[in-house]
Design a protein around this motif. Structure first.
Motif, PDB file in Angstrom:
ATOM      1  N   SER A  44       0.810  -1.228   0.000  1.00 15.49           N
ATOM      2  CA  SER A  44       0.000   0.000   0.000  1.00 15.49           C
ATOM      3  C   SER A  44       0.842   1.276   0.000  1.00 15.49           C
ATOM      4  N   LYS A  45       1.997   1.257   0.639  1.00 16.12           N
ATOM      5  CA  LYS A  45       2.841   2.462   0.681  1.00 16.12           C
ATOM      6  C   LYS A  45       3.661   2.632  -0.589  1.00 16.12           C
ATOM      7  N   LYS A  46       3.882   1.537  -1.316  1.00 16.73           N
ATOM      8  CA  LYS A  46       4.687   1.583  -2.542  1.00 16.73           C
ATOM      9  C   LYS A  46       3.832   1.746  -3.792  1.00 16.73           C
ATOM     10  N   VAL A  47       2.671   1.141  -3.792  1.00 18.10           N
ATOM     11  CA  VAL A  47       1.788   1.178  -4.959  1.00 18.10           C
ATOM     12  C   VAL A  47       0.623   2.092  -4.624  1.00 18.10           C
ATOM     13  N   THR A  48       0.526   3.193  -5.315  1.00 15.91           N
ATOM     14  CA  THR A  48      -0.504   4.179  -5.002  1.00 15.91           C
ATOM     15  C   THR A  48      -1.548   4.247  -6.112  1.00 15.91           C
ATOM     16  N   PRO A  49      -2.732   4.787  -5.785  1.00  9.49           N
ATOM     17  CA  PRO A  49      -3.759   4.923  -6.818  1.00  9.49           C
ATOM     18  C   PRO A  49      -3.208   5.708  -8.000  1.00  9.49           C
ATOM     19  N   PRO A  50      -3.586   5.374  -9.221  1.00  6.13           N
ATOM     20  CA  PRO A  50      -4.623   4.405  -9.539  1.00  6.13           C
ATOM     21  C   PRO A  50      -4.149   2.959  -9.594  1.00  6.13           C
ATOM     22  N   ASP A  51      -2.819   2.723  -9.469  1.00  9.44           N
ATOM     23  CA  ASP A  51      -2.298   1.360  -9.592  1.00  9.44           C
ATOM     24  C   ASP A  51      -2.844   0.383  -8.566  1.00  9.44           C
ATOM     25  N   ALA A  52      -3.222   0.870  -7.399  1.00  9.00           N
ATOM     26  CA  ALA A  52      -3.644  -0.021  -6.324  1.00  9.00           C
ATOM     27  C   ALA A  52      -5.158  -0.233  -6.281  1.00  9.00           C
ATOM     28  N   GLN A  53      -5.902   0.323  -7.238  1.00 13.39           N
ATOM     29  CA  GLN A  53      -7.361   0.242  -7.142  1.00 13.39           C
ATOM     30  C   GLN A  53      -7.903  -1.161  -7.386  1.00 13.39           C
ATOM     31  N   ILE A  54      -7.464  -1.817  -8.449  1.00 13.56           N
ATOM     32  CA  ILE A  54      -7.957  -3.172  -8.716  1.00 13.56           C
ATOM     33  C   ILE A  54      -6.983  -3.898  -9.636  1.00 13.56           C
ATOM     34  N   THR A  55      -6.872  -5.212  -9.429  1.00  6.72           N
ATOM     35  CA  THR A  55      -6.003  -6.029 -10.269  1.00  6.72           C
ATOM     36  C   THR A  55      -6.813  -7.153 -10.906  1.00  6.72           C
ATOM     37  N   LEU A  56      -6.410  -7.522 -12.118  1.00  4.29           N
ATOM     38  CA  LEU A  56      -7.087  -8.571 -12.868  1.00  4.29           C
ATOM     39  C   LEU A  56      -6.051  -9.565 -13.366  1.00  4.29           C
ATOM     40  N   ILE A  57      -6.460 -10.804 -13.578  1.00  2.54           N
ATOM     41  CA  ILE A  57      -5.581 -11.841 -14.121  1.00  2.54           C
ATOM     42  C   ILE A  57      -6.418 -12.776 -14.994  1.00  2.54           C
ATOM     43  N   GLU A  58      -5.794 -13.301 -16.038  1.00  2.00           N
ATOM     44  CA  GLU A  58      -6.477 -14.229 -16.943  1.00  2.00           C
ATOM     45  C   GLU A  58      -6.467 -15.652 -16.381  1.00  2.00           C
ATOM     46  N   ASN A  59      -7.619 -16.278 -16.352  1.00  2.00           N
ATOM     47  CA  ASN A  59      -7.701 -17.665 -15.909  1.00  2.00           C
ATOM     48  C   ASN A  59      -6.853 -18.573 -16.809  1.00  2.00           C
ATOM     49  N   GLU A  60      -6.784 -18.250 -18.077  1.00  2.00           N
ATOM     50  CA  GLU A  60      -5.994 -19.057 -19.015  1.00  2.00           C
ATOM     51  C   GLU A  60      -4.521 -19.060 -18.618  1.00  2.00           C
ATOM     52  N   GLU A  61      -4.025 -17.927 -18.086  1.00  2.00           N
ATOM     53  CA  GLU A  61      -2.620 -17.863 -17.668  1.00  2.00           C
ATOM     54  C   GLU A  61      -2.384 -18.651 -16.374  1.00  2.00           C
ATOM     55  N   ILE A  62      -3.362 -18.647 -15.495  1.00  2.00           N
ATOM     56  CA  ILE A  62      -3.260 -19.469 -14.279  1.00  2.00           C
ATOM     57  C   ILE A  62      -3.207 -20.944 -14.667  1.00  2.00           C
ATOM     58  N   GLU A  63      -4.088 -21.349 -15.579  1.00  2.00           N
ATOM     59  CA  GLU A  63      -4.106 -22.749 -16.029  1.00  2.00           C
ATOM     60  C   GLU A  63      -2.807 -23.120 -16.735  1.00  2.00           C
ATOM     61  N   ARG A  64      -2.270 -22.210 -17.554  1.00  2.00           N
ATOM     62  CA  ARG A  64      -1.011 -22.464 -18.258  1.00  2.00           C
ATOM     63  C   ARG A  64       0.125 -22.660 -17.253  1.00  2.00           C
ATOM     64  N   PHE A  65       0.208 -21.751 -16.263  1.00  2.00           N
ATOM     65  CA  PHE A  65       1.258 -21.866 -15.246  1.00  2.00           C
ATOM     66  C   PHE A  65       1.144 -23.197 -14.506  1.00  2.00           C
ATOM     67  N   ASN A  66      -0.060 -23.551 -14.069  1.00  2.00           N
ATOM     68  CA  ASN A  66      -0.253 -24.809 -13.349  1.00  2.00           C
ATOM     69  C   ASN A  66       0.131 -26.009 -14.207  1.00  2.00           C
ATOM     70  N   SER A  67      -0.191 -25.957 -15.496  1.00  2.00           N
ATOM     71  CA  SER A  67       0.137 -27.055 -16.398  1.00  2.00           C
ATOM     72  C   SER A  67       1.655 -27.195 -16.563  1.00  2.00           C
ATOM     73  N   VAL A  68       2.330 -26.094 -16.804  1.00  2.00           N
ATOM     74  CA  VAL A  68       3.788 -26.101 -16.985  1.00  2.00           C
ATOM     75  C   VAL A  68       4.490 -26.556 -15.709  1.00  2.00           C
ATOM     76  N   GLU A  69       4.002 -26.095 -14.568  1.00  2.00           N
ATOM     77  CA  GLU A  69       4.640 -26.402 -13.285  1.00  2.00           C
ATOM     78  C   GLU A  69       4.185 -27.736 -12.689  1.00  2.00           C
ATOM     79  N   GLY A  70       3.143 -28.339 -13.255  1.00  2.00           N
ATOM     80  CA  GLY A  70       2.605 -29.556 -12.668  1.00  2.00           C
ATOM     81  C   GLY A  70       1.999 -29.292 -11.303  1.00  2.00           C
ATOM     82  N   SER A  71       1.418 -28.110 -11.156  1.00  2.00           N
ATOM     83  CA  SER A  71       0.846 -27.712  -9.871  1.00  2.00           C
ATOM     84  C   SER A  71      -0.658 -27.478 -10.017  1.00  2.00           C
TER      85      SER A  71
END
Length: 171
Positions: A61-88
């Motif tokens: 919170s002290k390093k990342v200030t608005p507007p950067d800290a308002q909301i974050t998004l991530i693609e489910n496809e990238e989560i699935e890709r990472f899990n597949s590559v890592e076997g996790s």
């Protein structure tokens, strides 16, 4: 609802899939596990109501200030890709982003306005993985999710959003 021509659609094989919200995650305190919720309220200029960054007590919170800290998004496809590559099998909340999407390349929304349900957001910059995330998930997340770990966005017009809401580019 925006006209069909404004819908953000990405090709997956032979099917066109609309961009949608597939998960909403929040936590009230830094370093606590994120909880999946079916809906959340976004406040313009502030963040996801009740989330650690909206109240100013997130790890960065002290390093990342608005507007950067308002909301974050991530693609489910990238989560699935990472899990597949890592076997996790890391759940979406482990990646510590507020909104999990499907059917859209978030990197393409930097500098663009878009609707997430009824809320209006503007993509600001990539939300790169950090050493802290590597400690919580896996050291390999820093390299494995580089340029794939999501988007930081500013909330221009707040609204209550829900899992299943579509994502539309503002024109």
């Amino acid at each position: 609802m925006a006209p069909l021509s404004n819908r953000i659609v990405r090709q997956h094989g032979e099917a066109d899939l609309s961009a949608t919200v597939v998960g909403i995650y929040t936590t009230a305190t830094a370093e606590s596990p994120l909880q999946s919720v079916p809906q959340a309220t976004l406040e313009a200029g502030k963040g996801l109501i009740g989330d650690r960054y909206c109240t100013g007590i997130g790890t960065f919170s002290k390093k990342v200030t608005p507007p950067d800290a308002q909301i974050t998004l991530i693609e489910n496809e990238e989560i699935e890709r990472f899990n597949s590559v890592e076997g996790s099998n890391h759940p979406p909340g482990a990646f510590r982003r507020n909104i999990v999407t499907s059917g859209i390349r978030l990197n393409n929304l930097i500098g663009k306005r878009f609707r997430l349900g009824s809320a209006v957001l503007e993509g600001k910059r990539l939300c790169e993985p950090c050493g802290h995330l590597g400690t919580l998930v896996s050291r390999s997340v820093v390299k494995g999710m580089a340029h794939r770990a999501g988007l930081r966005a500013q909330i221009l017009a707040g609204a209550t959003i829900r899992v299943g809401d579509e994502i539309f580019e503002e024109r």
